[in-house]
Design an enzyme around this catalytic site. Structure first.
Site, PDB file in Angstrom:
ATOM      1  N   HIS A  52      12.506  62.369 -13.378  1.00 14.36           N
ATOM      2  CA  HIS A  52      12.217  62.773 -11.999  1.00 14.36           C
ATOM      3  C   HIS A  52      10.877  62.161 -11.601  1.00 14.36           C
ATOM      4  O   HIS A  52       9.843  62.473 -12.194  1.00 14.36           O
ATOM      5  CB  HIS A  52      12.147  64.296 -11.911  1.00 14.36           C
ATOM      6  N   PHE A  85      -6.629  64.815  -9.621  1.00 15.30           N
ATOM      7  CA  PHE A  85      -5.362  65.542  -9.527  1.00 15.30           C
ATOM      8  C   PHE A  85      -4.975  66.134 -10.880  1.00 15.30           C
ATOM      9  O   PHE A  85      -4.594  67.309 -10.984  1.00 15.30           O
ATOM     10  CB  PHE A  85      -4.285  64.592  -9.009  1.00 15.30           C
ATOM     11  N   TYR A  93       6.215  73.386 -17.687  1.00 13.93           N
ATOM     12  CA  TYR A  93       4.861  72.868 -17.925  1.00 13.93           C
ATOM     13  C   TYR A  93       4.656  72.465 -19.387  1.00 13.93           C
ATOM     14  O   TYR A  93       4.333  73.301 -20.230  1.00 13.93           O
ATOM     15  CB  TYR A  93       3.821  73.923 -17.507  1.00 13.93           C
ATOM     16  N   LYS A 117      13.105  82.242 -16.381  1.00 13.73           N
ATOM     17  CA  LYS A 117      13.669  81.551 -15.214  1.00 13.73           C
ATOM     18  C   LYS A 117      15.127  81.174 -15.455  1.00 13.73           C
ATOM     19  O   LYS A 117      15.980  81.345 -14.570  1.00 13.73           O
ATOM     20  CB  LYS A 117      12.851  80.297 -14.898  1.00 13.73           C
ATOM     21  N   GLU A 137      10.890  62.781  -5.845  1.00  9.52           N
ATOM     22  CA  GLU A 137      10.280  63.818  -5.025  1.00  9.52           C
ATOM     23  C   GLU A 137       9.509  63.181  -3.881  1.00  9.52           C
ATOM     24  O   GLU A 137       8.795  62.198  -4.075  1.00  9.52           O
ATOM     25  CB  GLU A 137       9.319  64.682  -5.840  1.00  9.52           C
ATOM     26  N   GLY A 188       4.843  78.976  -5.974  1.00 18.47           N
ATOM     27  CA  GLY A 188       4.113  78.294  -4.920  1.00 18.47           C
ATOM     28  C   GLY A 188       2.612  78.438  -5.059  1.00 18.47           C
ATOM     29  O   GLY A 188       2.101  79.399  -5.652  1.00 18.47           O
ATOM     30  N   ASP A 189       1.902  77.443  -4.527  1.00 15.12           N
ATOM     31  CA  ASP A 189       0.442  77.470  -4.540  1.00 15.12           C
ATOM     32  C   ASP A 189      -0.074  78.335  -3.397  1.00 15.12           C
ATOM     33  O   ASP A 189       0.426  78.240  -2.270  1.00 15.12           O
ATOM     34  CB  ASP A 189      -0.119  76.056  -4.394  1.00 15.12           C
TER      35      ASP A 189
END
Length: 277
Positions: free
Chosen positions: A257, A211, A140, A160, A10, A101-102
């Site tokens: 990933h 984070f 998650y 999903k 990513e 999305g945030d």
């Protein structure tokens, strides 16, 4: 010896000239590692929409990689969001990471845009209906900060996949047992889609504490002592990340990933330790 895993990376789109050089350096370092795909993030509140598109087009055109462009439900109507998806298709990109999305910083939480998708399920259904895209979604292992209870993340992930997702990429985690428990719970819930572990090499010990806290990701107590006493945080990060990946591979994981943060050296070292040439 465990076979080398399939890997993916990513990146985030550069916001200035200095960040452009950082991304190009990252691509130079990782460019010959033949990832299964590379994903490009989308800023909170859709703030990097055009930059994401440009970075996606560059990766696909210059490096020939499969690119999965992030797409969110934030600050756009359904028509605008699907137009963005179509713009990816026009440059030859047919994979999307579909996310709620945030919300923009300081907004107090996610609120659907007027005429926009209410959540990731609606977005996935709309993308799936086009028949144009391979759809990846988020998962998650550690509870999402907004999860109503311990079962919510399993419930939403199943929806999903039912909506048309092809695979899921997890939030980063540091304790392999948390991923294994999550995987077992998904299997019991009837989820059969591929779940790819998300791996974050620790580029900054202080930074990762902030984070991880914001993401609801626990850090093993042993890490604190290790970083406190280590004279070489770079090598320690490589060793810890390699050990995490080896435990995952030993339990049947085949894909990893890596969240590179556009800083490639740790990711490359870990991949080489795992036999990725």
């Amino acid at each position: 010896m465990t076979n080398a895993p399939k890997i993916s990376f990513e990146f985030f789109p550069p916001k200035n000239i200095e960040a452009c050089f950082s991304l190009f350096e990252t691509l130079q370092v990782l460019g010959n590692m033949s990832p299964e795909f590379a994903s490009v993030t989308y800023g909170a509140g859709g703030t990097t929409r055009e930059l994401t598109h440009d970075a996606v087009a560059l990766l696909h055109r210059k490096y020939g990689w499969n690119v999965a462009a992030h797409l969110t439900c934030v600050n756009a109507t359904k028509e605008e969001t699907l137009a963005i998806a179509n713009s990816y298709k026009e440059v030859g990109v047919n994979e999307i990471v579909a996310l709620r999305g945030d919300p923009p910083k300081g907004s107090g939480g996610f609120t659907p845009a007027e005429g926009g998708f209410a959540n990731s399920i609606e977005l996935i259904e709309a993308l799936s209906a086009t028949g144009d895209f391979k759809i990846r979604v988020g998962a998650y292992p550690d509870p999402h900060p907004e999860a109503a209870d311990s079962d919510a993340d399993i419930f939403w992930l199943k929806r999903k996949f039912e909506a048309g997702a092809d695979s899921a990429i997890t939030q980063f985690f540091f304790e392999p047992e948390n991923f294994f428990r999550f995987r077992e719970r998904c299997e019991r819930a009837g989820i059969t889609g591929k779940i790819i572990p998300g791996i974050l090499p620790i580029t900054s010990w202080k930074g990762i504490q902030r984070f991880a806290s914001s993401c609801g990701t626990p850090i093993p107590i042993s890490y604190e002592a290790a970083f406190e006493h280590s004279q070489d945080h770079h090598q320690l990060s490589i060793d810890l990340c390699t050990k995490l990946c080896e435990k995952l591979l030993a339990e049947g994981v085949e894909d990893l990933h890596f969240y590179t943060l556009n800083r490639p050296t740790l990711t490359k070292a870990v991949c080489e330790n795992l036999g990725v040439i």
